[in-house]
Design an enzyme around this catalytic site. Structure first.
Site, mmCIF file in Angstrom:
data_model
loop_
_atom_site.group_PDB
_atom_site.id
_atom_site.type_symbol
_atom_site.label_atom_id
_atom_site.label_comp_id
_atom_site.label_asym_id
_atom_site.label_seq_id
_atom_site.Cartn_x
_atom_site.Cartn_y
_atom_site.Cartn_z
ATOM 1 N N GLY A 288 57.705 53.319 49.376
ATOM 2 C CA GLY A 288 57.307 53.248 50.644
ATOM 3 C C GLY A 288 58.000 51.917 51.475
ATOM 4 O O GLY A 288 57.901 51.745 52.374
ATOM 5 N N TYR B 75 62.782 62.822 63.095
ATOM 6 C CA TYR B 75 61.885 61.894 63.296
ATOM 7 C C TYR B 75 62.304 60.834 64.396
ATOM 8 O O TYR B 75 61.570 59.782 64.843
ATOM 9 C CB TYR B 75 61.791 60.736 61.838
ATOM 10 C CG TYR B 75 61.812 61.492 60.725
ATOM 11 C CD1 TYR B 75 60.674 62.042 60.370
ATOM 12 C CD2 TYR B 75 62.633 61.367 59.674
ATOM 13 C CE1 TYR B 75 60.601 62.755 59.021
ATOM 14 C CE2 TYR B 75 62.933 61.930 58.452
ATOM 15 C CZ TYR B 75 61.725 62.750 58.132
ATOM 16 O OH TYR B 75 61.536 63.294 56.948
ATOM 17 N N CYS C 120 73.993 74.399 67.530
ATOM 18 C CA CYS C 120 73.523 74.882 68.730
ATOM 19 C C CYS C 120 72.083 74.570 69.046
ATOM 20 O O CYS C 120 71.410 75.453 69.057
ATOM 21 C CB CYS C 120 73.722 76.537 68.938
ATOM 22 S SG CYS C 120 75.438 76.919 68.309
ATOM 23 N N GLU C 121 71.621 73.398 69.267
ATOM 24 C CA GLU C 121 70.397 72.818 69.236
ATOM 25 C C GLU C 121 70.510 71.467 69.973
ATOM 26 O O GLU C 121 71.408 70.550 69.617
ATOM 27 C CB GLU C 121 69.426 72.735 68.049
ATOM 28 C CG GLU C 121 69.417 73.888 67.275
ATOM 29 C CD GLU C 121 68.147 73.939 66.541
ATOM 30 O OE1 GLU C 121 67.180 73.281 66.888
ATOM 31 O OE2 GLU C 121 68.300 74.357 65.322
ATOM 32 N N ARG D 143 67.471 63.053 59.913
ATOM 33 C CA ARG D 143 66.663 62.071 60.421
ATOM 34 C C ARG D 143 66.319 61.793 61.819
ATOM 35 O O ARG D 143 65.347 61.682 62.301
ATOM 36 C CB ARG D 143 66.642 60.767 59.682
ATOM 37 C CG ARG D 143 66.905 60.759 57.799
ATOM 38 C CD ARG D 143 66.786 59.568 57.424
ATOM 39 N NE ARG D 143 65.539 58.956 57.473
ATOM 40 C CZ ARG D 143 65.140 58.054 58.061
ATOM 41 N NH1 ARG D 143 66.064 57.347 59.047
ATOM 42 N NH2 ARG D 143 64.132 57.758 58.174
ATOM 43 N N GLY E 61 62.135 54.907 46.518
ATOM 44 C CA GLY E 61 63.272 55.435 46.930
ATOM 45 C C GLY E 61 64.232 54.900 47.912
ATOM 46 O O GLY E 61 65.292 54.453 47.469
ATOM 47 N N ARG E 62 63.766 54.667 49.157
ATOM 48 C CA ARG E 62 64.712 54.262 50.097
ATOM 49 C C ARG E 62 65.150 53.084 50.118
ATOM 50 O O ARG E 62 66.525 52.960 50.090
ATOM 51 C CB ARG E 62 64.103 54.223 51.503
ATOM 52 C CG ARG E 62 64.690 54.002 52.625
ATOM 53 C CD ARG E 62 63.633 53.717 53.963
ATOM 54 N NE ARG E 62 62.755 54.922 54.074
ATOM 55 C CZ ARG E 62 62.716 55.758 54.767
ATOM 56 N NH1 ARG E 62 63.559 56.027 55.450
ATOM 57 N NH2 ARG E 62 61.633 56.714 54.917
HETATM 58 N N1 LLP Z 1 56.215 58.504 45.796
HETATM 59 C C1 LLP Z 1 55.696 59.309 46.480
HETATM 60 C C2 LLP Z 1 54.678 60.291 46.060
HETATM 61 C C3 LLP Z 1 56.384 59.740 47.803
HETATM 62 O O1 LLP Z 1 55.887 61.142 48.325
HETATM 63 C C4 LLP Z 1 57.541 59.551 48.185
HETATM 64 C C5 LLP Z 1 58.202 59.662 49.444
HETATM 65 C C6 LLP Z 1 58.008 58.216 47.334
HETATM 66 C C7 LLP Z 1 57.377 57.639 46.331
HETATM 67 C C8 LLP Z 1 59.275 57.218 47.966
HETATM 68 O O2 LLP Z 1 59.112 56.917 49.014
HETATM 69 P P1 LLP Z 1 60.246 55.748 49.668
HETATM 70 O O3 LLP Z 1 60.250 54.516 48.881
HETATM 71 O O4 LLP Z 1 61.560 56.316 49.692
HETATM 72 O O5 LLP Z 1 59.797 55.400 51.050
HETATM 73 N N2 LLP Z 1 62.179 62.035 54.809
HETATM 74 C C9 LLP Z 1 61.697 60.985 55.163
HETATM 75 C C10 LLP Z 1 60.852 60.194 54.063
HETATM 76 C C11 LLP Z 1 59.762 61.009 53.485
HETATM 77 C C12 LLP Z 1 59.446 60.180 51.949
HETATM 78 C C13 LLP Z 1 58.457 61.091 51.482
HETATM 79 N N3 LLP Z 1 57.739 60.608 50.250
HETATM 80 C C14 LLP Z 1 62.599 59.956 55.911
HETATM 81 O O6 LLP Z 1 63.613 60.385 56.029
HETATM 82 O O7 LLP Z 1 62.157 59.038 56.500
#
Ligand code: LLP
Length: 423
Positions: free
Chosen positions: A243, A324, A350-351, A320, A283-284
Site C-alpha cells: 500500500g 482511476y 475508440c473511447e 490507470r 508492490g507499487r
Molecule cells: N497485498 C494485497 C493483498 C493487495 O491486494 C495488494 C494490491 C498489494 C499487497 C500491493 O499493494 P501496493 O503495495 O502495490 O499498493 N491497480 C491499482 C492498484 C491495485 C492494488 C491492488 N492490491 C492501481 O493501478 O493503482
C-alpha cells in the site's frame, strides 16, 4: 525536472540509466515499457532497510508487475512473493522465485488453486472469510497436509486513497471484521487440524501517502493479537500488506519508506516484544518509479475547445488514467526546454476514456516525437490488455549501458492462437 528516479536528461536526451530512450524506441518500436534494474534494486533494498531491526520478510506483490525479467531481479535479491492466482505462482517459480516464500492472498481461492498451492509448498495462505477457512482445512486434510494460515481482517481504517483501491473499510469485500476474526480463529485453532494458525493480516489499500492509516490499522491488529493470546491462540506473525504510495509528480507529499518503517516499528512494538515477526506485501513502491512507457506522437489536432496530442500508446497499454483518473508525469524524450501548450494526450482507441492526460501543460511536441510517461512500472504492463486487438507492448530492462528485451512485442498470430472458426 531534469531527472525522475532513474530517468535523467543527458545532453538534452532522456536516458534510463546509461541508455538513451530514443535508442530503445529505435530498437523495439513504440509503445514500449522501459525499466531500470538499478532502480528496482534500490527500491527493494530501501524498503527492506526501512524495516531494519524488525524480524521481517518482504513479499513483493506480483500483481504490480509480473514480467519474468522483473520478478527474476527481485527473486535474486531474496524477495518473497504475494500472489493472488496460480498464474502468478507459475510466473514466480518460472522466474526462479522460492515457493516457500509465497503468501497467497485473494477473496476467491478455489479448491483447485488451494491444492496446487499446497503441492507447490507455498509459505502461507492469507484467508479472507469463514467459508474459505473451513474449505482450506478440508482441502489440506484431504491431501494430508497442515498449512500455515493468516486471517485477513478488515480493520475499518480509511487509507485516504482512490475508492477503487481502498480495501480496508467495512463496505469493502476484503477480510473479516475484527470481532468475527477473534471467534473464527479461536474456533479454527480448536477444530481445524488441517490448519496451522500462524497470523493475522491486513491490506488497507494502495497508493497510501501517509503513515497514519498504517499505524491505526496496526494498533487494531495489536489488540487482536493480544486478545487471541488471552484465548490461548498464540500467533507467530502479523502481515501488514502493501500500500505504500509513490510520487507521481503531482506535487503531493508522499511518506517515505523510512518514515513508514519508523511508524510501523512504533505501532508494532507490543507484538514485536512478544516475539512475533512481520510480513509485508509491497508492490507499487518497489516497481513504480523504475518503469516508464515510451510512446510516439502520431498526430496533433485542435478544435474549438481543445488541443489533442494523439500518441501510439493507448488505454490498453496503461489503463490507470482511464480507470482511476490517475496522473502520470510526462516529458518529451528530447529537448525538454521549449514553449508549452495545454493539451489532452490521448490514444487511438475508440473511447473517450482513452486518455493519458487532460488539459496538461506540456512542451509542444511535433509529429513523430517521443513522449515519456513516467511512474508506470507498477500496474502498467501488468494491467495491459489486447483491447482493439492491439498486441501488448514490448518491455525492456536497462542495466547501466545495456538493455535487454524482457518481453517481445506480441504478434498477431499470438493474439489469435487458441481461437477457432467453427465450420
Ligand atoms: N497485498 C494485497 C493483498 C493487495 O491486494 C495488494 C494490491 C498489494 C499487497 C500491493 O499493494 P501496493 O503495495 O502495490 O499498493 N491497480 C491499482 C492498484 C491495485 C492494488 C491492488 N492490491 C492501481 O493501478 O493503482
Amino acid at each position: 525536472m531534469s531527472s525522475y528516479g532513474p530517468f535523467a536528461y543527458k545532453n538534452g536526451e532522456l536516458h534510463c540509466e546509461g541508455v538513451a530512450l530514443s535508442a530503445i524506441a529505435e530498437a523495439v518500436g513504440t509503445p514500449c515499457y522501459v525499466y531500470s534494474r538499478s532502480e528496482l534494486e534500490r527500491a527493494y533494498k530501501a524498503f527492506d532497510a526501512a524495516l531494519e531491526g524488525i524480524p521481517h520478510s518482504v513479499h513483493y506483490a506480483v500483481k504490480a508487475c509480473s514480467t519474468l525479467g522483473v520478478l527474476a531481479v527481485l527473486a535474486k535479491l531474496g524477495a518473497g512473493a504475494d500472489i493472488v492466482s496460480l498464474g502468478e505462482l507459475f510466473r514466480w517459480q518460472r522466474a526462479g522465485g522460492d515457493p516457500a516464500k509465497v503468501v497467497f492472498s485473494g477473496v476467491g481461492k478455489t479448491r483447485d488453486e488451494m491444492k496446487a498451492a499446497i503441492a507447490a509448498g507455498i509459505g502461507c495462505f492469507n484467508v479472507e472469510s469463514a467459508e474459505e477457512l473451513y474449505t482450506l482445512d478440508e482441502v489440506a486434510r484431504s491431501v494430508g497436509a497442515k498449512v500455515k494460515i493468516a486471517l485477513r481482517v478488515n480493520p475499518d481504517v480509511d487509507p485516504q486513497t482512490h475508492p477503487y483501491i481502498s480495501t480496508g473499510l467495512k463496505q469493502n469485500k476484503f477480510g473479516v471484521g475484527m470481532d468475527e476474526a477473534r471467534t473464527l480463529l479461536r474456533d479454527a485453532a480448536a477444530k481445524c487440524p488441517g490448519l496451522q494458525i500462524a497470523g493475522v493480516d491486513f491490506h488497507i489499500g494502495s497508493q497510501i501517502t501517509k503513515a497514519s492509516p498504517f499505524a491505526d490499522a496496526i494498533a487494531r491488529l495489536v489488540d487482536l493479537v493480544t486478545a487471541l493470546r488471552s484465548d490461548g491462540v498464540m500467533l507467530t506473525h502479523v502481515d501488514i500488506g502493501g500500500g505504500l504510495g509513490i510520487d507521481y509528480g503531482k506535487g503531493e507529499t508522499v511518506v517515505s519508506p523510512a518514515e513508514y518503517g519508523a511508524a510501523v516499528r512504533a505501532a508494532l512494538k507490543p507484538v514485536l516484544d512478544l516475539g512475533l515477526t512481520l510480513h509485508t506485501e509491497p508492490g507499487r513502491v518497489i516497481v513504480g518509479m523504475a518503469g516508464a512507457l515510451v510512446t510516439r506522437v502520431v498526430y496533433r489536432k485542435r478544435n474549438e475547445a481543445k488541443h489533442f496530442t494523439i500518441v501510439d500508446a493507448a488505454m490498453n497499454d496503461l489503463m490507470r488514467p482511464a480507470l482511476y483518473g490517475a496522473f502520470h508525469p510526462m516529458k518529451p524524450v528530447v529537448k525538454p526546454e521549449r514553449a508549452t501548450i495545454t493539451t489532452d494526450v490521448v490514444g487511438p482507441i475508440c473511447e473517450t476514456g482513452d486518455f493519458f492526460a487532460r488539459d496538461r501543460e506540456l512542451p509542444e511536441l511535433d509529429q513523430g516525437e517521443l513522449l515519456w510517461i513516467g511512474a508506470a512500472g507498477a500496474y502498467g504492463s501488468a494491467m495491459a490488455s489486447n483491447y482493439n486487438t492491439r498486441p501488448r507492448a514490448p518491455e525492456v530492462l536497462v542495466r547501466g549501458e545495456t538493455h535487454t528485451v524482457i518481453r517481445a512485442r506480441e504478434t498477431y498470430e499470438q493474439l489469435v492462437a487458441g481461437e477457432t472458426i467453427p465450420t
